[in-house]
Scaffold this active site. Sequence first.
Site, PDB file in Angstrom:
ATOM      1  N   ASP A  29       0.858  -1.173   0.000  1.00 12.87           N
ATOM      2  CA  ASP A  29       0.000   0.000   0.000  1.00 12.87           C
ATOM      3  C   ASP A  29       0.896   1.226   0.000  1.00 12.87           C
ATOM      4  O   ASP A  29       2.049   1.173   0.442  1.00 12.87           O
ATOM      5  CB  ASP A  29      -0.904   0.025   1.240  1.00 12.87           C
ATOM      6  CG  ASP A  29      -2.079   0.986   1.083  1.00 12.87           C
ATOM      7  OD1 ASP A  29      -3.191   0.516   0.793  1.00 12.87           O
ATOM      8  OD2 ASP A  29      -1.874   2.202   1.250  1.00 12.87           O
ATOM      9  N   ASP A  63       4.225   1.821  -4.475  1.00 17.74           N
ATOM     10  CA  ASP A  63       3.347   2.478  -5.441  1.00 17.74           C
ATOM     11  C   ASP A  63       2.961   1.436  -6.479  1.00 17.74           C
ATOM     12  O   ASP A  63       3.821   0.924  -7.205  1.00 17.74           O
ATOM     13  CB  ASP A  63       4.076   3.653  -6.090  1.00 17.74           C
ATOM     14  CG  ASP A  63       3.180   4.484  -6.996  1.00 17.74           C
ATOM     15  OD1 ASP A  63       2.282   3.908  -7.638  1.00 17.74           O
ATOM     16  OD2 ASP A  63       3.396   5.707  -7.078  1.00 17.74           O
ATOM     17  N   ASN A 107      -5.420  -4.598  -6.370  1.00 18.74           N
ATOM     18  CA  ASN A 107      -6.592  -3.894  -5.871  1.00 18.74           C
ATOM     19  C   ASN A 107      -6.397  -2.388  -5.756  1.00 18.74           C
ATOM     20  O   ASN A 107      -7.372  -1.633  -5.723  1.00 18.74           O
ATOM     21  CB  ASN A 107      -6.969  -4.470  -4.498  1.00 18.74           C
ATOM     22  CG  ASN A 107      -8.005  -3.647  -3.784  1.00 18.74           C
ATOM     23  OD1 ASN A 107      -9.170  -3.600  -4.184  1.00 18.74           O
ATOM     24  ND2 ASN A 107      -7.580  -2.967  -2.726  1.00 18.74           N
ATOM     25  N   TYR A 110     -11.545   7.893 -14.332  1.00 20.24           N
ATOM     26  CA  TYR A 110     -11.705   6.688 -13.520  1.00 20.24           C
ATOM     27  C   TYR A 110     -12.452   5.610 -14.306  1.00 20.24           C
ATOM     28  O   TYR A 110     -12.035   4.448 -14.355  1.00 20.24           O
ATOM     29  CB  TYR A 110     -12.466   7.039 -12.238  1.00 20.24           C
ATOM     30  CG  TYR A 110     -12.737   5.871 -11.330  1.00 20.24           C
ATOM     31  CD1 TYR A 110     -11.770   5.424 -10.433  1.00 20.24           C
ATOM     32  CD2 TYR A 110     -13.976   5.227 -11.340  1.00 20.24           C
ATOM     33  CE1 TYR A 110     -12.025   4.361  -9.585  1.00 20.24           C
ATOM     34  CE2 TYR A 110     -14.237   4.169 -10.497  1.00 20.24           C
ATOM     35  CZ  TYR A 110     -13.257   3.739  -9.612  1.00 20.24           C
ATOM     36  OH  TYR A 110     -13.510   2.670  -8.775  1.00 20.24           O
ATOM     37  N   LYS A 143     -11.059   1.882 -15.528  1.00 16.03           N
ATOM     38  CA  LYS A 143     -11.654   0.635 -15.063  1.00 16.03           C
ATOM     39  C   LYS A 143     -12.194  -0.208 -16.220  1.00 16.03           C
ATOM     40  O   LYS A 143     -12.189  -1.437 -16.159  1.00 16.03           O
ATOM     41  CB  LYS A 143     -12.757   0.940 -14.044  1.00 16.03           C
ATOM     42  CG  LYS A 143     -12.235   1.567 -12.758  1.00 16.03           C
ATOM     43  CD  LYS A 143     -11.169   0.695 -12.070  1.00 16.03           C
ATOM     44  CE  LYS A 143     -10.786   1.234 -10.708  1.00 16.03           C
ATOM     45  NZ  LYS A 143      -9.815   0.362 -10.007  1.00 16.03           N
ATOM     46  N   THR A 179     -15.468   2.798   1.543  1.00 22.01           N
ATOM     47  CA  THR A 179     -14.021   2.648   1.671  1.00 22.01           C
ATOM     48  C   THR A 179     -13.397   4.025   1.865  1.00 22.01           C
ATOM     49  O   THR A 179     -14.087   5.046   1.855  1.00 22.01           O
ATOM     50  CB  THR A 179     -13.420   2.013   0.406  1.00 22.01           C
ATOM     51  OG1 THR A 179     -13.558   2.937  -0.700  1.00 22.01           O
ATOM     52  CG2 THR A 179     -14.100   0.695   0.050  1.00 22.01           C
TER      53      THR A 179
END
Length: 268
Positions: free
Chosen positions: A38, A63, A90, A157, A161, A192
Amino acid sequence: MGDRLQGKVAIITGAGSGIGRASALLFAAEGAKLVLGDKTDAVRDVAKAIVASGGQATAFQMDAGVEADVAHLVAAAQAAYGRLDVAFANAGIAGGMASIFEATPELWTEVLRVNLIGPWLMVKHAGKAMADAGHGGSIICTASVAGIRSGAGGPAYSASKAGVINLAMVSAQQLCETGVRVNALCPGLTETGMTAPTFNYAKDKGVTHKLGRLNPLRRAAQPEELANVALFLASDQSSYVNGQAIAVDGGLSSSHPVTRQLPGQTAV
């Protein structure tokens, strides 16, 4: 808790919070040995919690869009545990809601670097390690319902995706006959760190009951609900699932937008 990942070694990026953290805790409870990555130091706390519960986990600040960092995670898993069975790419960023007319090339470059190049790097390095070992494996890439159709995220975004979904399909084909499976997990609205501004705004306005109301279940998801599906994809229970985009969105992507009709009305 269980043994669905007993004897397996798994990498999870974005493991410091949200879906990554929930998946790390669940994978460990199911017997996996973990290498967690992370960008924040919170990932070390997740690893400590797993070890305190009797599991095995090591953590690295990294990263997910930097090739050397991803390669290091894969090498660390092999060095620490002698194998690699599961890689969960993820990590991701939201990138804001700037329209295609307002956004800058710098914004798009950064969103694509983390959200799309990052999963590709995991497929490249983890997929090769699994294929070379000859025992197969599972690679999971976090996409989004925003990658299925418009309306669930900003342009950059959403495009990133959509790329992840196609990446899973292409990768499954390019890893043909290796036994390595690649699938995309497509969350809907989930509570989240990334979506915290949305949830905090709703709490401040007293309208949390409206979150997720566009899907048939009429609610948002919790990270653990996504982790359960990631566990399925990581485990041998999904041994014939490959190259798929699995939507976990309360049914949001099952329909085009419609006006709610009263009984007896005819759709136009």
